[in-house]
Write a protein that holds these residues in place. Structure first.
Motif, PDB file in Angstrom:
ATOM      1  N   LEU A 127      -5.614 -23.256 -33.133  1.00 51.19           N
ATOM      2  CA  LEU A 127      -6.783 -22.584 -33.703  1.00 51.19           C
ATOM      3  C   LEU A 127      -6.778 -22.711 -35.216  1.00 51.19           C
ATOM      4  CD1 LEU A 127      -9.304 -20.846 -33.188  1.00 51.19           C
ATOM      5  CD2 LEU A 127      -7.839 -18.826 -33.410  1.00 51.19           C
ATOM      6  N   TYR A 128      -5.600 -22.615 -35.810  1.00 43.88           N
ATOM      7  CA  TYR A 128      -5.483 -22.787 -37.261  1.00 43.88           C
ATOM      8  C   TYR A 128      -5.951 -24.177 -37.682  1.00 43.88           C
ATOM      9  CZ  TYR A 128      -3.167 -23.671 -41.730  1.00 43.88           C
ATOM     10  OH  TYR A 128      -2.891 -24.045 -43.025  1.00 43.88           O
ATOM     11  N   GLY A 182      -6.985 -24.180 -41.175  1.00 45.96           N
ATOM     12  CA  GLY A 182      -6.285 -25.384 -41.607  1.00 45.96           C
ATOM     13  C   GLY A 182      -7.246 -26.496 -41.974  1.00 45.96           C
ATOM     14  N   GLY A 183      -8.311 -26.651 -41.176  1.00 47.32           N
ATOM     15  CA  GLY A 183      -9.333 -27.626 -41.515  1.00 47.32           C
ATOM     16  C   GLY A 183     -10.026 -27.287 -42.823  1.00 47.32           C
ATOM     17  N   ALA A 184     -10.303 -25.999 -43.033  1.00 45.16           N
ATOM     18  CA  ALA A 184     -10.924 -25.570 -44.287  1.00 45.16           C
ATOM     19  C   ALA A 184     -10.008 -25.846 -45.475  1.00 45.16           C
ATOM     20  CB  ALA A 184     -11.276 -24.084 -44.210  1.00 45.16           C
ATOM     21  N   GLU A 185      -8.709 -25.617 -45.301  1.00 45.09           N
ATOM     22  CA  GLU A 185      -7.756 -25.901 -46.377  1.00 45.09           C
ATOM     23  C   GLU A 185      -7.657 -27.400 -46.641  1.00 45.09           C
ATOM     24  OE1 GLU A 185      -4.928 -21.959 -45.654  1.00 45.09           O
ATOM     25  OE2 GLU A 185      -4.288 -23.922 -44.905  1.00 45.09           O
ATOM     26  N   ALA A 186      -7.699 -28.213 -45.583  1.00 45.47           N
ATOM     27  CA  ALA A 186      -7.685 -29.670 -45.758  1.00 45.47           C
ATOM     28  C   ALA A 186      -8.887 -30.129 -46.569  1.00 45.47           C
ATOM     29  CB  ALA A 186      -7.662 -30.362 -44.402  1.00 45.47           C
ATOM     30  N   LEU A 187     -10.021 -29.446 -46.407  1.00 42.16           N
ATOM     31  CA  LEU A 187     -11.261 -29.787 -47.110  1.00 42.16           C
ATOM     32  C   LEU A 187     -11.451 -28.997 -48.410  1.00 42.16           C
ATOM     33  CD1 LEU A 187     -13.678 -29.929 -44.028  1.00 42.16           C
ATOM     34  CD2 LEU A 187     -12.521 -31.842 -45.161  1.00 42.16           C
ATOM     35  N   GLY A 220      -5.863 -31.341 -40.868  1.00 39.91           N
ATOM     36  CA  GLY A 220      -6.951 -30.783 -40.082  1.00 39.91           C
ATOM     37  C   GLY A 220      -7.063 -31.538 -38.774  1.00 39.91           C
ATOM     38  N   LEU A 221      -7.909 -31.065 -37.892  1.00 51.66           N
ATOM     39  CA  LEU A 221      -8.107 -31.687 -36.584  1.00 51.66           C
ATOM     40  C   LEU A 221      -9.425 -32.460 -36.602  1.00 51.66           C
ATOM     41  CD1 LEU A 221      -6.404 -31.557 -33.978  1.00 51.66           C
ATOM     42  CD2 LEU A 221      -7.900 -29.718 -33.196  1.00 51.66           C
ATOM     43  N   GLY A 222      -9.413 -33.666 -36.027  1.00 52.55           N
ATOM     44  CA  GLY A 222     -10.630 -34.473 -35.968  1.00 52.55           C
ATOM     45  C   GLY A 222     -10.887 -35.001 -34.574  1.00 52.55           C
TER      46      GLY A 222
END
Length: 434
Positions: free
Chosen positions: A358-359, A364-369, A321-323
């Motif tokens: 955007l992913y 992608g962030g949602a999948e990481a979490l 994910g992006l932080g």
């Protein structure tokens, strides 16, 4: 179509149905509606489609909002950020370990004051929403009051947020230390009060290996076993000097990451910020454990820590994910964070498409979490957290977009040039909050 607090939003709409990969054009994962309608009932998305197909089906009492020359995307997801560091963002001139001593620890000492913690939490959350971020994985401080204040502020805004109390029993100022047992008991009490209360979730939060003894990391692992649907949130392999220090502190561990593996901290819903200096064995371990990396390019560049190899991480099958990593990161904006991610990837000889960006900031962030069943895109059934982006956010952006002739090029320009001024509105559960 039966109306039940029905709202509809008409605009160009863009979201991802899966990982678009690094190739262009992406295969079947980008859904773009040049003139689309998003239908929301009771805080959840019920329909998405073209205006031609949906407008005629709306109930007579369904409220319709229209956003011409704008773009609806899912709410942005920040997988690593420190709310207590809001007031020390853009602090000058140190690398990681000196930065902690000079700026971070003195700032965090103040968060035993619950009134100050709540004031900062309110500002922090409003700043996230102003930048289009609707979900974040958030560090508190060692003080339980810091987490109480944060969750109270997030609950009042009906936000989906994840946070936790820092666990830190050595190599830090004495007035920021807890103990293995006190950190366990305080974290346990916070979990039982706040975890899964409304849209809130708890993260067990050892700061990083240098500030936690083996006994404390063992207690963190115990919490994860006792509450298996909580998160683990920490840092790993951010800075070469830090990596060398961990080697001295944990001489029996194969690597920095192995310290966490040996203490039972790598599993699904474990999110480790940075992951800059991992070897291939570490990357394989990350992928096989289901843990995720938070890619924090703005922070990595600002502190001079290194370059995250996104392509290598994805090749190994890691979740990423992006932080923003505020306060080492220099902007709350995930649009600006993508711009730094693009530059980082370029320096490593690769490309990062706007769709992949955007992913990373949405699905992608949602999948990481492990929250992609609830947030991350705009498919029916998901929670209606979304953002309206303004193509005319700045004069420069408006001028540049006049020369863009595809949504790919418009999105790239928006993500390179955009910031909070490009966020026209932020919606939480279908209600405008910004």
């Amino acid at each position: 179509m039966k109306s039940s607090r029905c709202k509809a939003f008409r605009s160009a709409i863009l979201h991802l149905l899966g990982d678009p990969g690094h190739d262009f054009p992406p295969q079947q994962q980008v859904e773009y509606l040049e003139d689309g309608v998003l239908v929301v009932e009771n805080g959840h998305i019920t329909q998405i489609g073209s205006a031609d197909s949906l407008l005629g089906q709306l109930p007579a009492d369904c409220e319709l909002e229209t956003f011409p020359d704008q773009l609806i995307i899912p709410g942005l997801i920040d997988t690593h950020i420190h709310y207590p560091q809001t007031d020390m963002i853009a602090a000058y001139g140190e690398q990681l370990l000196e930065w902690l001593e000079t700026y971070t620890f003195p700032t965090e000492k103040q968060f035993s004051d619950s009134a100050l913690a709540r004031e900062v939490a309110d500002f922090f959350l409003d700043e996230l929403l102003r930048n289009g971020t609707t979900t974040a994985l958030v560090f508190g401080t060692v003080h339980p009051a810091s987490v109480e204040a944060f969750f109270s502020a997030a609950e009042a805004r009906k936000l989906r947020m994840i946070a936790g109390k820092v666990m830190m029993d050595r190599n830090c100022p004495s007035d920021l230390q807890d103990t293995p047992e006190s950190s366990y008991q305080e974290s346990k009490a916070l979990i039982e009060k706040w975890h899964k209360r409304g849209r809130l979730l708890y993260a067990v939060t050892p700061r990083f290996a240098p500030t936690s003894s083996s006994e404390q990391l063992t207690k963190a692992g115990q919490l994860l076993r006792e509450y298996p649907d909580t998160y683990l949130h920490t840092h790993v392999a951010e800075n070469p000097a830090e990596v060398a220090w961990v080697r001295e502190l944990f001489p029996t561990s194969r690597s920095y990451l192995d310290v966490y593996q040996q203490h039972g901290l790598l599993q699904p819903r474990s999110v480790l910020a940075h992951c800059l200096h991992l070897d291939d064995t570490d990357k394989q371990c990350m992928a096989e454990s289901g843990a995720a990396a938070a890619f924090c390019p703005s922070s990595n560049l600002f502190i001079g820590s290194g370059l995250f190899d996104l392509h290598a991480a994805k090749t190994w099958g890691m979740r990423v994910g992006l932080g923003t990593d505020v306060g080492a990161g220099t902007s709350f904006s995930l649009l600006q964070t993508f711009a730094d991610a693009y530059k980082t990837t370029q320096l490593l000889g690769n490309k990062l498409s706007p769709y992949q960006g955007l992913y990373l900031a949405t699905l992608g962030g949602a999948e990481a979490l492990y929250l992609d069943d609830k947030i991350g895109n705009l498919v029916p059934g998901k929670e209606a957290d979304f953002v309206v982006l303004n193509f005319r956010g700045t004069p420069l952006l408006e001028r540049r977009l006049q020369h863009c002739h595809s949504i790919h090029d418009k999105l790239f320009a928006l993500m390179m040039l955009g910031d909070d001024r490009s966020v026209a509105a932020t919606y939480i559960l279908g209600e405008r909050c910004k």
